[in-house]
Design a protein around this motif. Structure first.
Motif, PDB file in Angstrom:
ATOM      1  N   ALA A 170       0.831  -1.208   0.000  1.00 59.48           N
ATOM      2  CA  ALA A 170       0.000   0.000   0.000  1.00 59.48           C
ATOM      3  C   ALA A 170       0.866   1.259   0.000  1.00 59.48           C
ATOM      4  O   ALA A 170       0.545   2.247  -0.683  1.00 59.48           O
ATOM      5  CB  ALA A 170      -0.912  -0.010   1.221  1.00 59.48           C
ATOM      6  N   VAL A 173       2.147   1.762  -3.503  1.00 61.20           N
ATOM      7  CA  VAL A 173       1.089   2.244  -4.395  1.00 61.20           C
ATOM      8  C   VAL A 173       0.821   3.730  -4.154  1.00 61.20           C
ATOM      9  O   VAL A 173       0.684   4.518  -5.100  1.00 61.20           O
ATOM     10  CB  VAL A 173      -0.195   1.408  -4.200  1.00 61.20           C
ATOM     11  N   ARG A 174       0.758   4.121  -2.889  1.00 66.66           N
ATOM     12  CA  ARG A 174       0.507   5.537  -2.569  1.00 66.66           C
ATOM     13  C   ARG A 174       1.595   6.450  -3.128  1.00 66.66           C
ATOM     14  O   ARG A 174       1.331   7.565  -3.554  1.00 66.66           O
ATOM     15  CB  ARG A 174       0.418   5.718  -1.050  1.00 66.66           C
ATOM     16  N   LYS A 227      -0.998  -1.844  -8.706  1.00 68.26           N
ATOM     17  CA  LYS A 227      -1.347  -0.415  -8.727  1.00 68.26           C
ATOM     18  C   LYS A 227      -2.708  -0.181  -8.073  1.00 68.26           C
ATOM     19  O   LYS A 227      -3.422  -1.138  -7.730  1.00 68.26           O
ATOM     20  CB  LYS A 227      -1.339   0.097 -10.164  1.00 68.26           C
ATOM     21  N   GLU A 228      -3.060   1.083  -7.929  1.00 71.46           N
ATOM     22  CA  GLU A 228      -4.335   1.451  -7.327  1.00 71.46           C
ATOM     23  C   GLU A 228      -5.486   0.854  -8.132  1.00 71.46           C
ATOM     24  O   GLU A 228      -5.461   0.828  -9.360  1.00 71.46           O
ATOM     25  CB  GLU A 228      -4.476   2.975  -7.268  1.00 71.46           C
ATOM     26  N   PHE A 256      -6.602  -2.262  -3.313  1.00 76.00           N
ATOM     27  CA  PHE A 256      -5.892  -0.978  -3.289  1.00 76.00           C
ATOM     28  C   PHE A 256      -6.864   0.159  -3.596  1.00 76.00           C
ATOM     29  O   PHE A 256      -6.930   0.674  -4.713  1.00 76.00           O
ATOM     30  CB  PHE A 256      -4.713  -1.011  -4.259  1.00 76.00           C
ATOM     31  N   GLY A 257      -7.601   0.514  -2.587  1.00 78.89           N
ATOM     32  CA  GLY A 257      -8.563   1.593  -2.679  1.00 78.89           C
ATOM     33  C   GLY A 257      -9.089   1.892  -1.293  1.00 78.89           C
ATOM     34  O   GLY A 257      -8.787   1.188  -0.322  1.00 78.89           O
ATOM     35  N   LEU A 390      -6.109   1.270   1.069  1.00 78.14           N
ATOM     36  CA  LEU A 390      -5.833   2.707   0.957  1.00 78.14           C
ATOM     37  C   LEU A 390      -6.833   3.536   1.744  1.00 78.14           C
ATOM     38  O   LEU A 390      -6.978   4.736   1.523  1.00 78.14           O
ATOM     39  CB  LEU A 390      -5.833   3.131  -0.504  1.00 78.14           C
TER      40      LEU A 390
END
Length: 391
Positions: A170, A173-174, A227-228, A256-257, A390
């Motif tokens: 995470a 990704v951020r 990825k997101e 991832f969200g 996320l």
């Protein structure tokens, strides 16, 4: 050293004349573990016979005469093929029913390890070869107190590494860092080494359509970028890096969200319900003082998924035995790939891992269930919903 008296007692209970262990080129890891052999040479055939009554005997090649010296019993030797057959007949004596790592019609492939030619040889000696599956349950699948404690400790470390992997991914990704399934897998493998864990292979790290492939293996070349907006599946297994340790095996999922999309949450909820149905069946049956068979656990989970309309997407058994190998030699929770009628006996462990695999994505949730003398339950952390990574 095997407990010869306990094995002989079990043989008499199973109405077998003896258990014949056989190997060449280390093809039978079960036999080595049951007999407690760790460094045997096996470039030539060897046999070890434990009769239901009387002393064990061994048959080894002359140039590897030391192979079974750690085991009790009279040693017989051979060099020529005719001498092997003659001494094998002497080894078995008047025995008629001989247990081996054999499964009729290969019904349980995990324990069907003796080759067809050797079975033919035994039959030519007028011996009836029967399956050692129930014996293996007792003398390979059953855990010691030390193994159970090691499993719990490995579970604590693996649970932490799994959650750390979600957090690490995470963070990447951020920060818009480019990384792949393989990169995350290798990061986890390094955490294993740093935490005194070992495994037969690295974890499964799968996003997107790859999560719909139950045994996907990320490679250095060709694995997907994470990825997101991606759904991430982590299938993680390992054990303490020491002799005779047993595995811990789990699967968790994250997204991832900030919020998990309904299409993912809905399917995961079905898999979760199936997992709970299987675990509760094992827990309640054990608490009631009753026994159960592997296929029944599979049926408990599979019925839930079928009822929800996803039956054709659940393409593997519900679970497998867990031991010194991640796919152990005890009863599997299987009414699909096989109909495993072996009774799940106390002090054994198995996975419960229902999955629903579609072209766009797949979900799986996995826990380990340990069956004690009077109770059964999950040995580690339990996932209740897909993690919003996320949030």
């Amino acid at each position: 050293m095997p407990d010869i008296q306990a094995i002989q007692k079990a043989l008499r209970e199973e109405k077998m004349d003896g258990w014949l262990f056989y190997d060449i080129l280390h093809r039978d890891p079960i036999g080595y573990r049951v007999l407690g052999i760790h460094d045997a040479m096996a470039k030539r055939r060897w046999f070890y016979w434990i009769p239901a009554k009387g002393a064990p005997k061994k048959l080894v090649h002359r140039i590897e005469s030391f192979t079974l010296d750690s085991l009790p019993g009279e040693k017989m030797q051979y060099a020529e093929r005719s001498e092997l057959e003659k001494n094998l007949a002497k080894l078995l004596g008047r025995a008629k029913i001989v247990a081996m790592q054999y499964s009729p019609n290969n019904a349980i492939p995990q324990i069907s390890l003796v080759d067809a030619g050797t079975v033919d040889l035994l039959r030519s000696l007028k011996k009836k070869v029967v399956s050692s599956a129930n014996l293996i349950q007792r003398f390979e699948a059953v855990w010691s107190a030390e193994q159970h404690a090691g499993h719990v400790e490995a579970g604590k470390r693996i649970d932490k590494i799994t959650q750390d992997a979600f957090a690490h991914a995470a963070k990447l990704v951020r920060s818009k860092t480019v990384f792949t399934e393989y990169d995350l897998q290798q990061w986890m493998a390094e955490q294993f080494r740093a935490n005194g864990l070992t495994a037969d292979s690295a974890p499964i790290v799968a996003v997107g359509p790859h999560s719909g492939d139950p045994h996907y293996e990320p490679k250095k070349e060709g694995s997907s970028q994470i990825k997101e907006g991606d759904l991430l599946l982590l299938d993680v297994w390992g054990k303490l890096d020491k002799q005779d340790s047993v595995y811990y095996d789990i699967t968790w999922m994250g997204y991832f969200g900030a919020k998990v999309p309904e299409k993912y949450a809905k399917v995961f909820a079905v898999a979760k319900q199936a997992r709970e149905a299987a675990v509760n069946f094992a827990r309640e049956t054990t608490a009631a003082g009753k026994s159960f068979e592997g296929w029944q656990v599979d049926r408990a989970a599979r019925d839930v998924i079928k009822k929800a309309g996803f039956g054709k997407y659940f393409v593997h058994r519900t679970g497998h035995s867990i031991g010194q190998e991640v796919h152990g030699a005890g009863a599997n929770m299987d009414d699909l790939e096989s109909h495993d009628v072996r009774r799940v006996i106390p002090r054994t462990c198995f996975s419960v891992e229902p999955g629903i695999y579609q072209a766009e994505f797949g979900v799986r949730t996995e826990v380990d269930v340990y069956v004690g003398e009077k109770e059964a339950g999950v040995t580690g952390a339990v996932q209740s919903e897909i993690l919003a990574l996320l949030a």
